[in-house]
Design a protein around this motif. Structure first.
Motif, PDB file in Angstrom:
ATOM      1  N   VAL A  15     -11.114   5.976   6.685  1.00 28.50           N
ATOM      2  CA  VAL A  15     -10.577   4.766   7.108  1.00 28.50           C
ATOM      3  C   VAL A  15     -11.031   3.682   5.842  1.00 28.50           C
ATOM      4  O   VAL A  15     -10.149   3.040   5.311  1.00 28.50           O
ATOM      5  N   ILE A  16     -12.281   3.740   5.408  1.00 25.55           N
ATOM      6  CA  ILE A  16     -12.720   2.687   4.378  1.00 25.55           C
ATOM      7  C   ILE A  16     -12.010   3.135   3.073  1.00 25.55           C
ATOM      8  O   ILE A  16     -11.532   2.240   2.427  1.00 25.55           O
ATOM      9  N   ALA A  18      -9.133   4.435   2.634  1.00 28.13           N
ATOM     10  CA  ALA A  18      -7.524   4.081   2.908  1.00 28.13           C
ATOM     11  C   ALA A  18      -7.478   2.724   2.728  1.00 28.13           C
ATOM     12  O   ALA A  18      -6.424   2.078   1.995  1.00 28.13           O
ATOM     13  N   LEU A  19      -8.376   1.937   3.256  1.00 26.70           N
ATOM     14  CA  LEU A  19      -8.355   0.432   3.060  1.00 26.70           C
ATOM     15  C   LEU A  19      -8.155  -0.116   1.582  1.00 26.70           C
ATOM     16  O   LEU A  19      -7.738  -0.969   1.264  1.00 26.70           O
ATOM     17  N   VAL A  20      -9.454   0.407   0.956  1.00 26.99           N
ATOM     18  CA  VAL A  20      -9.385   0.162  -0.440  1.00 26.99           C
ATOM     19  C   VAL A  20      -8.346   0.580  -1.244  1.00 26.99           C
ATOM     20  O   VAL A  20      -8.070  -0.139  -2.068  1.00 26.99           O
ATOM     21  N   SER A  21      -7.833   1.680  -0.959  1.00 29.39           N
ATOM     22  CA  SER A  21      -6.729   2.054  -1.525  1.00 29.39           C
ATOM     23  C   SER A  21      -5.429   1.233  -1.510  1.00 29.39           C
ATOM     24  O   SER A  21      -4.760   0.939  -2.258  1.00 29.39           O
ATOM     25  N   ILE A  22      -5.258   0.765  -0.427  1.00 27.07           N
ATOM     26  CA  ILE A  22      -4.175  -0.028  -0.001  1.00 27.07           C
ATOM     27  C   ILE A  22      -4.259  -1.428  -0.552  1.00 27.07           C
ATOM     28  O   ILE A  22      -3.559  -2.021  -1.104  1.00 27.07           O
ATOM     29  N   VAL A  23      -5.493  -2.012  -0.580  1.00 28.14           N
ATOM     30  CA  VAL A  23      -5.867  -3.295  -1.078  1.00 28.14           C
ATOM     31  C   VAL A  23      -5.754  -3.200  -2.749  1.00 28.14           C
ATOM     32  O   VAL A  23      -5.040  -4.306  -3.212  1.00 28.14           O
ATOM     33  N   THR A  44      -7.579   2.556  -7.897  1.00 23.87           N
ATOM     34  CA  THR A  44      -6.624   3.398  -6.895  1.00 23.87           C
ATOM     35  C   THR A  44      -6.683   4.816  -7.135  1.00 23.87           C
ATOM     36  O   THR A  44      -6.645   5.643  -6.173  1.00 23.87           O
TER      37      THR A  44
END
Length: 92
Positions: A15-16, A18-23, A44
């Motif tokens: 989850v961490i 995934a959030l870093v990737s999206i941001v 990314t």
């Protein structure tokens, strides 16, 4: 399916990441400075390599780092640095 502590930690890490990737993917698209967008793209790509490592595809993770981050990321940064236009100056 019995959730163990290892599965919970793996889910939290996913989850961490995934959030870093999206941001950072949104940052790449919305950045006005090309150098910052390239650095966001490199971050990314590091996160994608971490996803490969989490999937037990270590070879793909290492190939992601060597090929995309090592070659494409550096190529983008050199192309930006070698252009004649000066970025970030007030004289426009």
């Amino acid at each position: 399916m019995d959730p163990t502590i290892g599965n919970i930690i793996e889910l939290i890490i996913f989850v961490i990441l995934a959030l870093v990737s999206i941001v950072f993917a949104i940052f790449v698209v919305t950045a006005k400075d090309v150098v910052r967008a390239a650095i966001g793209l490199v971050v990314t790509m590091f996160v994608v390599a971490a996803f490969y490592i989490m999937l037990n595809a270590q070879f793909l993770g290492v190939a992601q780092v060597l090929v995309y981050i090592g070659a494409v990321g550096v190529l983008i940064l050199f192309a930006v640095m070698l252009t004649k236009k000066e970025f970030g100056t007030d004289a426009e």
